[in-house]
Design an enzyme around this catalytic site. Structure first.
Site, PDB file in Angstrom:
ATOM      1  CG  ASP A   1      12.003  21.518  25.358  1.00 38.28           C
ATOM      2  OD1 ASP A   1      12.567  22.266  24.534  1.00 38.28           O
ATOM      3  OD2 ASP A   1      12.308  21.493  26.572  1.00 38.28           O
ATOM      4  CD  GLU A   2      14.153  21.179  21.266  1.00 40.96           C
ATOM      5  OE1 GLU A   2      13.855  21.632  20.155  1.00 40.96           O
ATOM      6  OE2 GLU A   2      14.996  21.712  22.028  1.00 40.96           O
ATOM      7  CG  LEU A   3      14.293  13.289  26.957  1.00 38.03           C
ATOM      8  CD1 LEU A   3      14.088  14.458  27.876  1.00 38.03           C
ATOM      9  CD2 LEU A   3      13.617  12.047  27.474  1.00 38.03           C
TER      10      LEU A   3
END
Lengths: 433, 552
Positions: B333-335
């Protein structure tokens, strides 16, 4: 009558974000950057005679905190990086505490319950960096207690050594900006044990909160066991285990007093009283009426028959008998969220109003005046919720303290009527979600 | 998959049953029945029953004896005293395992493939005191039935009784995945807190513990072969999970019918790895963090580096060896791409390989997932790896849908099985205000607080076609621990997490009106068993079902 002190953050020499651990931040604070540690023989010396027992207990508690807090500094490494400085630090062997006055000192508890505006909570604290004795001075034992509280917040632990990194510490006359700094707990919607209340009183004292506003009963339960009216708790408490006996109340008041906390008991009237109907249905209008939203702000509905002489007498005696047992000069009679439809629909109230030729507002004012007169007879000042000033035509004593809760913006309206204010705004301070 | 019965229809037909989650088919009566002092649970048809089943039987008897939950009515059952004293007594609960072949323990059953787990049971308790019987096709099913049995009984003056005999219950879960996620990286939770939470989960038939064990702020997991990670990255040497701790937790969970799915979130959320392996992390603690990460501190795995990819694959395989579950989450997630844009090493690697960042990410994920497959694990990822990046994923990869419940359709469209983890329904941490400093307005991104009613209203099939609905494995509540720790674990999780437990066991569509008294009941029982569930209402209301409803 006291003047409102102006709030100022004092002449702190060090930048605010360098002041760790001290909360609330003391006024007139100077901190250093020298490491200092407590000698294993560290002791507190009382420089005056006749120190009251609760001060001696506070000194003992202080020593226990210094020994057992074991709080490692909140930095990466938790103090490891300062191990050398700590090892090499000079040692503090004494804290000397003294009073400015030579009159026999009063106990912390006596000082804590003095009328608002007459309390002396200030202290001066000096901790030299060279290991020479630290000194704590105050005008009262309450001030000494505040100073001891500050003292305990300065020390950290590293591998069993109790140290500070902020010597020398100089606080000249730390004194509160406001005399009323409180916390309110509702023990009626759900019960809280005496142990939970006492733990909370401890926590309050650690940040110098000095008023415990005890919203002890409400429509959902009546846990207060009043010797003169035992039926109220017998029928109205959630269970016989969920009660505050007279002894419990005394314990709580003593526990609070010893920690510089004044206990303000509130018996919210005339609304918020459905639980009274469990033992005295004759005094309550619209008891558990449905739909509740037409009769109250929350279920169950039920309000004191404020137009009834018998109910007024009952309530006055109830408040008097409780107020007599607690030492505070303040007593809460509530007065929030009155539901008029409850009274419109109550045949008994309508009958009382017509036979006395009064409006509801007139009856309310007489009701409130009656309970407040009984407080005056005890030398106590009533504390009421804002509606008593802003929404109703109630005659209140000049000295009444008004709690502003609906919105922080209502403070101005209450102040315009010249009453003292305690801020309790729901938009800032209510702890419910 | 049993057809989904509409909960509200079911509950309207029969009197309210305090069992949570509500069994899919049940009938109750109004006959008092009490447990005899010599009440026992028998398992006659099984020589050498698995020890975890024997322990579950012991625990059930202990709950029956110790719960001492008084009925949630104003007099706590006092007016039923005569009926209770005169009630017939139940002496025995007989367990029957209807299965051929070797008997598997609860622990073995609990970690079976999601799609082939057997959790159903039938429970019959006659009104006349003749023996009660519990049947299932698996020891796990028996365990679920024992859990239900333990929720039927109240206490009055030391007598364990019910007023609702006879019971006829035929029960099985609507969804195979019913989870709870705990983040033990933002703040640490001791093993005892995790075990207590596993117990609580089992009481409402939650079957997966999604353990988000490490993240950017700390690395508490002691990984054989990679011990520097926790040595340098744990908050302290006392705040770690050793392999023995993990084994203990996994065994404790499995014996309670719970599969432990670990998550090592990659390549984002890995700042702390730099403490031990700085060469593998880009934008380590870069400032301002908001340009490099979703929360401080910044730091992401150098996904374009072969060395880092090899390192990560080895790490994941080492972690995988500590866990029994077939499921393993690699996060995703949330790269933050700016982190990589600004990282010279990453830019050099990309240039040398002639790849874009997304291509490198693809290579990275394929490598780590291949490694996990080689040790028998099935990958679980956050939705971004399905929706936001063109990453090649195996067909059996499972996606956790979190950003919004509405993203489920997009994931289903790509054909992946999914687990509902919707932040707008199931995030337990929302509503506590913004946790970062210098944030004067102080709201959290996922305000407001998610009430139990909100999560209870969740529809797992919203926006999905009937065919896509088959891709829904289930769902979970999640506790992100930026603002939580042991001191508030119980009240922030319970009883809210029970609402997803019911949505995914009993099926959606429940009615908050009729469920509230039942939720009070399970919440009070939790407290009797030492889990500090928060109060939902004044006690006055809990004792008077319906009286505190909005229109009461």
């Amino acid at each position: 009558m006291f003047k409102l002190a102006f709030l100022y953050l004092g002449a702190a020499v060090l930048l605010p974000n360098s002041v760790f651990g001290l909360w609330p931040i003391p006024r007139n604070l100077q901190l250093g950057t020298t490491f200092l540690k407590l000698a294993s023989s560290f002791d507190v010396e009382i420089n005056f005679n006749d120190a009251p027992q609760d001060l001696l207990d506070a000194v003992n508690r202080t020593k226990v905190y210094l020994e057992t807090d074991g709080l490692r500094r909140l930095v990466v490494g938790r103090g490891q990086n300062d191990s050398t400085a700590i090892a090499q630090a000079l040692e503090l062997s004494h804290l000397t505490i003294s009073l400015s006055s030579t009159i026999a000192p009063r106990s912390i508890a006596e000082e804590a319950i003095l009328p608002l505006g007459t309390r002396s909570e200030s202290y001066s604290l000096s901790i030299p960096s060279d290991g020479s004795p630290a000194t704590l001075r105050a005008d009262s034992t309450l001030g000494l207690f505040r100073g001891l509280t500050t003292f305990t917040q300065l020390w950290y632990d590293f591998e069993g050594v109790t140290y500070t990194y902020q010597a020398p510490v100089k606080i000249v006359n730390d004194t509160p900006a406001f005399p009323y700094r409180g916390f309110m707990l509702d023990t009626a919607r759900n019960f809280f044990s005496v142990a939970d209340i006492e733990r909370t009183l401890d926590a309050m004292s650690w940040v110098k909160i000095n008023m415990f506003h005890w919203h002890v009963v409400d429509s959902q339960s009546f846990p207060l066991d009043i010797p003169r009216f035992p039926e109220l708790a017998a029928k109205g408490a959630y269970s016989s285990n969920e009660i505050y006996s007279a002894a419990d109340v005394n314990d709580i008041v003593s526990y609070a007093g010893a920690r510089g906390i004044d206990v303000l008991v509130e018996i919210d009237t005339p609304g918020h009283t459905a639980a009274i109907a469990d033992s005295h249905p004759e005094h309550i209008a619209c008891n558990q009426a449905s739909p509740w939203s037409q009769f109250a702000n929350e279920p169950p509905a039920g309000q004191l028959r404020l137009a009834s002489a018998a109910t007024t007498k009952f309530t006055t005696e109830l408040i008097y008998s409780i107020a007599k047992t607690v030492p505070s000069t303040l007593f809460g009679t509530g007065g929030d969220e009155l539901n008029t439809n409850c009274y419109t629909q109550d045949a008994q109230t309508q009958a009382d109003l017509s036979s006395s030729g009064r409006t509801l507002e007139q009856a309310l004012s007489l009701f409130v005046q009656s309970t407040h007169k009984s407080l005056a007879a005890l030398g106590k000042t009533p504390v009421v919720w804002e509606e008593m000033v802003l929404e109703h035509n109630v005659t209140l004593p000049e000295t009444a303290v008004v709690m502003v809760w609906i919105s922080s913006q209502h403070a101005a309206s209450v102040a315009a009527e010249n009453y003292h204010i305690v801020h309790a705004p729901s938009d800032y301070f209510y702890l419910v979600r | 998959m049993l057809p989904l019965l509409s909960l509200s229809l079911l509950l309207a037909a029969t009197p309210a049953l305090a069992v949570w989650p509500v069994p899919r088919q049940y009938s109750t009566g109004s006959t008092p029945l009490r447990l005899s002092p010599s009440f026992s649970i028998k398992l006659p048809g099984v020589d050498n029953p698995p020890s975890d089943l024997q322990e579950a039987i012991s625990r059930t008897k202990s709950y029956l004896h110790k719960d001492q939950l008084q009925a949630l009515v104003p007099d706590r059952g006092a007016s039923s005293a005569e009926d209770i004293e005169n009630a017939k007594t139940l002496n025995t609960l007989t367990l029957t395992l209807s299965t051929t072949g070797p008997i598997k323990s609860i622990s073995e059953e609990a970690i079976a493939d999601l799609e082939s787990r057997v959790e159903g049971y039938t429970l019959t308790i006659p009104a006349d005191g003749s023996g009660a019987s519990l049947r299932a096709n698996s020891t796990l099913g028996l365990f679920r039935g024992l859990t239900t049995f333990g929720q039927l009984w109240y206490d009055l003056n030391g007598i364990t009784y019910t007023l609702q005999a006879p019971f006829d219950i035929v029960d099985s879960p609507a969804f195979p995945y019913r989870g709870l996620m705990l983040d033990t990286a933002r703040n640490y939770f001791p093993v005892e807190d995790i075990k207590r939470t596993l117990d609580a989960m089992s009481w409402v038939k939650i079957n997966t513990f999604h353990w988000h064990v490490v993240d950017s702020q700390s690395f508490p997991l002691v990984v054989p072969g990679y011990t520097e990670l926790s040595a340098k990255g744990a908050y302290s040497s006392a705040q770690v999970y050793t392999p023995a701790d993990v084994e203990e937790i996994v065994a404790y969970a499995a014996a309670r019918g719970i599969d432990v799915m670990p998550e090592i979130d990659t390549p984002g959320h890995t700042s702390i790895i730099a403490k031990a392996y700085p060469e593998h992390i880009a934008c380590f603690e870069a400032s301002p963090w908001s340009s490099f990460a979703n929360e401080p501190p910044a730091g992401q795995l150098r996904l374009a580096s072969t060395a880092t990819t090899t390192f990560t694959t080895g790490l994941l395989e080492a972690v995988a060896s500590l866990f029994q579950s077939k499921l393993f989450s690699t996060g995703g997630d949330e790269l933050n791409s700016n982190c990589y844009t600004q990282d010279n090493a990453t830019q050099a690697d990309l240039a040398a390989q002639g790849k874009t960042l997304d291509q490198a990410l693809d290579t990275f994920v394929q490598a780590t997932h291949a490694g996990l497959r080689s040790v028998g694990k099935r990958a679980v990822v956050w939705e971004e790896l399905v929706l936001d990046h063109p990453v090649t994923l195996a067909n059996d990869t499972i996606a956790l849908v979190w950003i919004s419940s509405t993203n489920a359709a997009a994931v289903a469209q790509k054909g992946y099985k999914l687990i509902h983890a919707a932040s707008d329904y199931f995030y337990l941490d929302c509503g506590g205000g913004g946790w970062v400093g210098e944030n004067v307005l102080g709201n959290s991104w996922c305000d407001p607080f998610k009430t139990w009613q909100k999560s209870y209203s969740f529809n797992p099939f919203a926006n999905l076609t009937e065919e896509q609905s088959n891709l829904v494995l289930g769902g979970q509540h999640l506790l992100w621990a930026e603002q939580s720790g042991p001191s508030n674990l119980d009240p922030i999780v319970w009883p809210r997490a029970a609402s997803s437990a019911e949505v995914f066991w009993s099926g959606p569509g429940g009615d908050v009106d009729t469920s509230l008294p039942r939720l009070h009941d399970v919440s009070f029982r939790f407290q009797q068993r030492g889990v500090d569930a928060i109060a939902l209402q004044p006690l006055w209301c809990a004792l008077r079902p319906g009286k505190c409803d909005l229109n009461a």
